[in-house]
Write a protein that holds these residues in place. Structure first.
Motif, PDB file in Angstrom:
ATOM      1  N   ILE A  57       0.839  -1.181   0.000  1.00 46.75           N
ATOM      2  CA  ILE A  57       0.000   0.000   0.000  1.00 46.75           C
ATOM      3  C   ILE A  57       0.889   1.251   0.000  1.00 46.75           C
ATOM      4  N   ARG A  58       0.300   2.370  -0.360  1.00 42.41           N
ATOM      5  CA  ARG A  58       1.057   3.614  -0.468  1.00 42.41           C
ATOM      6  C   ARG A  58       1.824   3.929   0.812  1.00 42.41           C
ATOM      7  N   ASP A  59       1.249   3.569   1.984  1.00 39.62           N
ATOM      8  CA  ASP A  59       1.937   3.869   3.249  1.00 39.62           C
ATOM      9  C   ASP A  59       3.063   2.893   3.544  1.00 39.62           C
ATOM     10  N   GLY A  60       3.255   1.931   2.676  1.00 36.71           N
ATOM     11  CA  GLY A  60       4.355   0.987   2.842  1.00 36.71           C
ATOM     12  C   GLY A  60       3.977  -0.334   3.461  1.00 36.71           C
ATOM     13  N   SER A  61       2.762  -0.450   3.958  1.00 37.69           N
ATOM     14  CA  SER A  61       2.358  -1.711   4.568  1.00 37.69           C
ATOM     15  C   SER A  61       2.182  -2.781   3.495  1.00 37.69           C
ATOM     16  N   THR A  62       2.423  -4.011   3.892  1.00 37.95           N
ATOM     17  CA  THR A  62       2.398  -5.124   2.955  1.00 37.95           C
ATOM     18  C   THR A  62       1.497  -6.244   3.453  1.00 37.95           C
ATOM     19  N   ARG A  63       1.083  -7.073   2.529  1.00 42.74           N
ATOM     20  CA  ARG A  63       0.281  -8.243   2.852  1.00 42.74           C
ATOM     21  C   ARG A  63       0.724  -9.383   1.958  1.00 42.74           C
ATOM     22  N   TYR A  64       0.751 -10.592   2.525  1.00 35.28           N
ATOM     23  CA  TYR A  64       1.193 -11.765   1.790  1.00 35.28           C
ATOM     24  C   TYR A  64       0.185 -12.903   1.922  1.00 35.28           C
ATOM     25  N   ALA A  65       0.110 -13.712   0.883  1.00 35.61           N
ATOM     26  CA  ALA A  65      -0.634 -14.961   0.990  1.00 35.61           C
ATOM     27  C   ALA A  65       0.114 -15.868   1.958  1.00 35.61           C
ATOM     28  N   ASP A  66      -0.622 -16.662   2.712  1.00 35.58           N
ATOM     29  CA  ASP A  66       0.016 -17.552   3.689  1.00 35.58           C
ATOM     30  C   ASP A  66       1.024 -18.487   3.013  1.00 35.58           C
ATOM     31  N   SER A  67       0.749 -18.883   1.801  1.00 36.00           N
ATOM     32  CA  SER A  67       1.594 -19.860   1.115  1.00 36.00           C
ATOM     33  C   SER A  67       2.974 -19.306   0.748  1.00 36.00           C
ATOM     34  N   VAL A  68       3.137 -17.978   0.772  1.00 33.49           N
ATOM     35  CA  VAL A  68       4.426 -17.397   0.377  1.00 33.49           C
ATOM     36  C   VAL A  68       5.117 -16.658   1.519  1.00 33.49           C
ATOM     37  N   LYS A  69       4.483 -16.543   2.652  1.00 29.35           N
ATOM     38  CA  LYS A  69       5.090 -15.832   3.787  1.00 29.35           C
ATOM     39  C   LYS A  69       6.422 -16.457   4.154  1.00 29.35           C
ATOM     40  N   GLY A  70       7.407 -15.598   4.351  1.00 25.23           N
ATOM     41  CA  GLY A  70       8.731 -16.063   4.707  1.00 25.23           C
ATOM     42  C   GLY A  70       9.601 -16.434   3.522  1.00 25.23           C
ATOM     43  N   ARG A  71       8.992 -16.515   2.323  1.00 23.22           N
ATOM     44  CA  ARG A  71       9.763 -16.865   1.120  1.00 23.22           C
ATOM     45  C   ARG A  71       9.780 -15.728   0.103  1.00 23.22           C
ATOM     46  N   PHE A  72       8.696 -14.982   0.027  1.00 21.69           N
ATOM     47  CA  PHE A  72       8.587 -13.890  -0.955  1.00 21.69           C
ATOM     48  C   PHE A  72       8.630 -12.547  -0.235  1.00 21.69           C
ATOM     49  N   THR A  73       9.178 -11.562  -0.913  1.00 24.70           N
ATOM     50  CA  THR A  73       9.211 -10.206  -0.379  1.00 24.70           C
ATOM     51  C   THR A  73       8.811  -9.221  -1.462  1.00 24.70           C
ATOM     52  N   ILE A  74       7.814  -8.403  -1.160  1.00 22.82           N
ATOM     53  CA  ILE A  74       7.411  -7.347  -2.088  1.00 22.82           C
ATOM     54  C   ILE A  74       8.057  -6.040  -1.639  1.00 22.82           C
ATOM     55  N   SER A  75       8.525  -5.269  -2.596  1.00 31.51           N
ATOM     56  CA  SER A  75       9.153  -3.989  -2.265  1.00 31.51           C
ATOM     57  C   SER A  75       8.886  -3.009  -3.408  1.00 31.51           C
ATOM     58  N   ARG A  76       9.255  -1.765  -3.192  1.00 31.94           N
ATOM     59  CA  ARG A  76       9.007  -0.768  -4.240  1.00 31.94           C
ATOM     60  C   ARG A  76      10.124   0.261  -4.267  1.00 31.94           C
ATOM     61  N   ASP A  77      10.273   0.850  -5.425  1.00 33.25           N
ATOM     62  CA  ASP A  77      11.189   1.964  -5.616  1.00 33.25           C
ATOM     63  C   ASP A  77      10.327   3.115  -6.117  1.00 33.25           C
ATOM     64  N   ASN A  78      10.018   4.052  -5.233  1.00 32.39           N
ATOM     65  CA  ASN A  78       9.108   5.137  -5.597  1.00 32.39           C
ATOM     66  C   ASN A  78       9.668   6.017  -6.708  1.00 32.39           C
ATOM     67  N   ALA A  79      10.974   6.199  -6.706  1.00 34.03           N
ATOM     68  CA  ALA A  79      11.595   7.056  -7.725  1.00 34.03           C
ATOM     69  C   ALA A  79      11.421   6.469  -9.123  1.00 34.03           C
ATOM     70  N   LYS A  80      11.349   5.142  -9.199  1.00 37.06           N
ATOM     71  CA  LYS A  80      11.217   4.472 -10.501  1.00 37.06           C
ATOM     72  C   LYS A  80       9.788   4.008 -10.767  1.00 37.06           C
ATOM     73  N   ASN A  81       8.877   4.262  -9.809  1.00 30.77           N
ATOM     74  CA  ASN A  81       7.492   3.779  -9.950  1.00 30.77           C
ATOM     75  C   ASN A  81       7.462   2.294 -10.258  1.00 30.77           C
ATOM     76  N   THR A  82       8.270   1.562  -9.536  1.00 28.50           N
ATOM     77  CA  THR A  82       8.436   0.133  -9.796  1.00 28.50           C
ATOM     78  C   THR A  82       8.273  -0.662  -8.508  1.00 28.50           C
ATOM     79  N   ILE A  83       7.586  -1.791  -8.626  1.00 27.45           N
ATOM     80  CA  ILE A  83       7.560  -2.724  -7.510  1.00 27.45           C
ATOM     81  C   ILE A  83       8.278  -4.001  -7.916  1.00 27.45           C
ATOM     82  N   TYR A  84       8.715  -4.735  -6.896  1.00 20.62           N
ATOM     83  CA  TYR A  84       9.467  -5.956  -7.118  1.00 20.62           C
ATOM     84  C   TYR A  84       8.846  -7.081  -6.282  1.00 20.62           C
TER      85      TYR A  84
END
Length: 117
Positions: A52-79
């Motif tokens: 979310i815009r405030d930086g909070s994240t949510r994950y499916a239970d099946s990927v918790k601890g293995r996947f990480t979502i992040s963003r680069d605001n300067a590039k308008n890109t998420i990973y």
């Protein structure tokens, strides 16, 4: 209007890693939530993770601890950094962007992730 371009999918062995990228362009100022969904053959599209815009994240239970979502605001890109991949992670991964002002979700074209056992 928002446009999304994904990259980074591919074929990897179980236990391996991949990183997906999603670059947004257009009316990016109006985006409140960006995320990743996936769809396996014969299954419905499901949420993997969102940020979310405030930086909070949510994950499916099946990927918790293995996947990480992040963003680069300067590039308008998420990973999406995907580690310890499993065959059940196989599917088409779609980037999404939600604009509450116009109540619209935009989808990327999708990128294939295949995890071999």
């Amino acid at each position: 209007q928002v446009q999304l371009v994904e990259s980074g999918g591919g074929l990897v062995q179980a236990g391996g890693s991949l990183r997906l990228s999603c670059a947004a362009s257009g009316s990016t100022f109006s985006i409140n939530v960006m995320g990743w969904y996936r769809q396996a053959p014969g299954k419905e599209r499901e949420l993997v993770a969102n940020i979310i815009r405030d930086g909070s994240t949510r994950y499916a239970d099946s990927v918790k601890g293995r996947f990480t979502i992040s963003r680069d605001n300067a590039k308008n890109t998420i990973y999406l950094q995907m580690n310890s991949l499993k065959p059940e992670d196989t599917g088409v991964y779609y980037c999404s962007a939600f604009e509450p002002r116009v109540r619209t979700t935009t989808w990327g074209q999708g990128t294939q992730v295949t995890v071999s056992s």
